[in-house]
Design an enzyme around this catalytic site. Structure first.
Site, mmCIF file in Angstrom:
data_model
loop_
_atom_site.group_PDB
_atom_site.id
_atom_site.type_symbol
_atom_site.label_atom_id
_atom_site.label_comp_id
_atom_site.label_asym_id
_atom_site.label_seq_id
_atom_site.Cartn_x
_atom_site.Cartn_y
_atom_site.Cartn_z
ATOM 1 N N SER A 100 -15.365 18.420 62.060
ATOM 2 C CA SER A 100 -14.302 19.431 62.081
ATOM 3 C C SER A 100 -13.045 18.891 62.744
ATOM 4 O O SER A 100 -11.939 19.073 62.231
ATOM 5 C CB SER A 100 -14.748 20.681 62.847
ATOM 6 N N ARG A 148 -23.772 23.052 62.252
ATOM 7 C CA ARG A 148 -22.505 23.773 62.409
ATOM 8 C C ARG A 148 -22.804 25.118 63.083
ATOM 9 O O ARG A 148 -22.705 26.173 62.472
ATOM 10 C CB ARG A 148 -21.833 23.987 61.057
ATOM 11 N N ASP A 190 -18.283 18.947 67.412
ATOM 12 C CA ASP A 190 -18.219 18.806 65.962
ATOM 13 C C ASP A 190 -17.135 17.821 65.511
ATOM 14 O O ASP A 190 -15.982 18.162 65.267
ATOM 15 C CB ASP A 190 -17.984 20.188 65.353
ATOM 16 N N GLN A 227 -19.882 23.563 68.455
ATOM 17 C CA GLN A 227 -18.504 23.456 67.948
ATOM 18 C C GLN A 227 -17.672 22.413 68.690
ATOM 19 O O GLN A 227 -16.898 21.681 68.087
ATOM 20 C CB GLN A 227 -17.809 24.812 68.006
ATOM 21 N N TYR A 259 -21.851 26.686 53.719
ATOM 22 C CA TYR A 259 -21.352 25.542 52.941
ATOM 23 C C TYR A 259 -21.385 25.859 51.453
ATOM 24 O O TYR A 259 -22.138 26.723 51.014
ATOM 25 C CB TYR A 259 -22.243 24.317 53.171
#
Ligand code: NAD
Length: 395
Positions: free
Chosen positions: A146, A135, A143, A140, A242
């Protein structure tokens, strides 16, 4: 002088996971691949559930093939939504079609059934599991977790709104005033944030809670109330942002303090997850039963074991007038947009591996090393090797 640039061929088979409606590539994603000397083959009908006909792919320069076998026998790289461990029973049929030296990219859930990864290694397939992407800012746009979680958060609220015997917004009518629905979101990661925003847009009064206090400002900025618990939080997040797995005493106290908010909510949406672990149990059967009659609990963590004691994956359980919905693969219920985002993710990932129409793997790049599970005839992912009882490094 012209430079001799090679061409890489990627193949997109139809998805076979039960109920899966997404497709790994959509026609609009193809131009960027072709520009990078990547040709695309697709199995006939692969995009139909997402709203893309074979003719749409053909018009984008994709070769549509009727034979699944031909996709596997021709392509250098196979792109899928769910493969290997993410399609444990049916997906295994494709193993016989995969060729030595071929690359497989998709959601592969390698820890679900590690022996499947050993089989891919034996077949000398290089398998990239996209759920293992780091991450980091650079990754991004790749991802997948997500992009799909965002859609799941949105859809969970719509599902709840549809099931609830009440409306979301406050309404003042000549026939009386309707009070707004009370929505409680537990777990404010990507899905939780989107769920808050969607419930607010529909006019509900929204509260949210997360084990990571850092999300409080994001919750407030969306116009929701952040539920703070009177307990020593300690260290609840990893350096990567996280949630950490906590001990049972922590979870017990958490449930005790959350029970009042749960009991007052018309809708509870749970999204709490700890990477690599079973989802924490946040709502006991007793807590769920104390919700108002007709209320709804949507458990987005159903596939990871569930946040509610009563959750059954893919089922709706009704207890004391409360409906507990165990959502599985919810982003597949909005396959058009889910595939659009997935296709952007997977093609950005693929293009990061391609140089002049050829695969050029930089094993020192964390985007590669984190996601590469099998390569050169071996399981290479250190954590999976550990799970399989193998030595830390390939000898
Ligand atoms: P996730 O799916 O792993 O977990 C969902 C949420 O559950 C998290 O917010 C987590 O804190 C929460 N949770 C776990 N245990 C809980 C408990 N006992 N009680 C209450 N809540 C609990 O998380 P995610 O949605 O994948 O995102 C996690 C974080 O990573 C977020 O901060 C997100 O913004 C960040 N992120 C960063 C990037 C990036 O920089 N590229 C990409 C995606 C996500």
């Amino acid at each position: 002088m012209s430079v001799d640039v090679k061409t890489l061929t990627v193949g997109v088979p139809r998805e076979t996971y039960p109920g899966e409606r997404r497709v790994a590539l959509i026609p609009a994603a193809v131009a960027a691949l072709r520009k990078a000397h990547v040709n695309v083959l697709i199995e006939s009908g692969a995009g139909i559930e997402s709203g893309f006909a074979d003719a749409d792919y053909s018009a984008s320069g994709v070769k549509v093939l009727a034979s699944r076998g031909e996709i596997f026998s021709t392509a250098d790289v196979i792109l899928q939504v769910r493969a290997a461990g993410a399609n444990r029973n049916i997906g295994q049929a494709d193993f016989a079609l995969l060729r030595s030296g071929q690359v497989l990219i998709g959601l592969c859930d390698p820890f679900a059934e590690p022996s499947l990864m050993s089989q891919l290694a034996e077949r000398n397939v290089s398998c990239f599991a996209l759920e293992l992407l780091p991450r980091i800012t650079r990754a991004q746009s790749m991802d997948v977790l997500s992009s799909q979680a965002s859609l799941a958060g949105y859809k969970a609220v719509l599902l709840a709104a549809n099931e609830l015997p009440r409306l979301f917004p406050m309404m003042m009518t000549a026939a009386g005033t309707i009070a707004p629905a009370k929505v409680f979101i537990m777990g404010v990661g990507v899905a939780g944030l989107q769920a808050i925003a969607t419930a607010k847009r529909l006019g509900a009064v929204v509260k949210a809670y997360d084990i990571r206090p850092a999300v409080k400002d994001e919750v407030l900025s969306l116009g929701a109330k952040f539920v703070e618990l009177d307990m020593k939080a300690g260290d609840t997040a990893t350096a990567g942002g996280y949630a950490k797995a906590m001990d049972e005493e922590f979870y017990r106290r958490q449930r005790e303090l959350l029970s009042q908010v749960v009991a007052e909510s018309d809708i509870v949406i749970t999204t709490a997850a700890v990477p690599g672990k079973k989802a924490p149990m946040l709502v006991t059967a007793d807590m769920a039963r104390k919700m108002p009659k007709g209320s709804i609990l949507i458990d987005l963590a159903a596939e990871q074991g569930g946040n509610c004691e009563l959750t059954r994956p893919n089922e709706t359980v009704v207890e004391a007038g409360v409906r507990i919905i165990g959502c599985v693969n919810i982003s597949s219920t909005v396959p058009g947009h889910a595939s659009q985002l997935y296709a952007r993710n997977i093609s950005t990932f693929l293009l990061s591996l391609v140089k002049e129409g050829q695969l050029a793997l930089n094993l020192n790049d964390e985007v590669v090393s984190n996601t590469l599970v099998t390569h050169g005839g071996h399981v290479v992912h250190p954590k999976l090797r550990e799970t399989l009882g193998m030595s830390a490094v390939v000898s």
